[in-house]
Design a protein around this motif. Structure first.
Motif, mmCIF file in Angstrom:
data_model
loop_
_atom_site.group_PDB
_atom_site.id
_atom_site.type_symbol
_atom_site.label_atom_id
_atom_site.label_comp_id
_atom_site.label_asym_id
_atom_site.label_seq_id
_atom_site.Cartn_x
_atom_site.Cartn_y
_atom_site.Cartn_z
ATOM 1 N N TYR A 11 -0.452 0.157 1.489
ATOM 2 C CA TYR A 11 -0.315 1.588 1.738
ATOM 3 C C TYR A 11 -0.702 2.021 3.147
ATOM 4 O O TYR A 11 -0.711 3.216 3.451
ATOM 5 N N GLY A 73 -3.036 5.293 -0.576
ATOM 6 C CA GLY A 73 -2.903 4.563 -1.831
ATOM 7 C C GLY A 73 -3.547 5.259 -3.011
ATOM 8 O O GLY A 73 -3.511 4.748 -4.133
ATOM 9 N N SER A 90 -0.965 8.965 1.823
ATOM 10 C CA SER A 90 -0.635 8.056 2.929
ATOM 11 C C SER A 90 -1.361 8.528 4.182
ATOM 12 O O SER A 90 -2.152 9.465 4.135
#
Length: 197
Positions: A11, A73, A90
């Motif tokens: 991520y 994430g 994010s």
């Protein structure tokens, strides 16, 4: 057989890159009723604080947006028009950005999805929208703050994506120049996307 959740390192890509990397990945939710999953086929990137369409525009920090300031994430859920929507946090810590999962293609637990959605006549209408997919998978507001790298709500490897299309985001007509940003991404030709180009 569902694979293991993707690691937190997945991520750390930039938001626009991650929004495209999520396409084809498998979104999974485990509940007492059973496991449901679907391949992500459409996403939208929201890059606050300079994005007028983002909840975090102008670094707006509220109880709802707090998770967006956390590590990438994490799960960002919120309710809009009675529908729960799910996002992937994010960007870097302190940089509030997120990616809305707009549509998925059903993979497993389809019978349970139909039960939750009221036995939709066409399978294509089962998960082809952000509110539809959360109801089908059993994703709820209480999933807020979880990690997509841990069960019961997680993302793992899925299918290869041959071609990605992009266009303007949906439902943000009052967001100035941001309504023209080509920050919606989808798997080209997939019949489960929420709106055709």
């Amino acid at each position: 057989m569902v694979n293991s959740p993707l690691p937190e390192s997945f991520y750390t890509e930039s938001t626009l890159e991650l929004a495209q990397q999520l396409l084809g990945k498998l979104l999974v939710k485990e509940t007492k009723e059973g496991l449901c999953s679907g391949w992500i086929v459409e996403t939208e990137a929201y890059i606050g604080p300079g994005d007028r369409a983002a909840h975090s525009y102008g670094n707006r920090r509220t109880a709802r947006t707090e998770v967006m300031f956390g590590k990438p994430g994490l799960v960002y859920t919120y309710v809009m028009h009675t529908h729960c929507l799910v996002n992937v946090v994010s960007g870097q810590v302190g940089q509030p950005e997120a990616i809305l999962i707009r549509a998925i293609e059903p993979c497993s637990g389809i019978e349970l999805m139909h039960k939750r959605r009221g036995f939709v006549k066409k399978e294509v209408d089962l998960t082809n929208g952000p509110g539809k997919l959360t109801k089908a998978l059993g994703i709820v507001k209480d999933d807020y703050g979880r990690s997509f790298s841990e069960k019961p709500l997680y993302i793992c490897e899925g299918i290869d994506v041959q071609q990605v299309s992009s266009g303007t985001r949906i439902g943000i007509d009052n967001s100035g120049e941001a309504k023209d940003y080509l920050w919606r991404f989808w798997i080209s030709g997939n019949r489960f996307i929420s709106r055709k180009w």
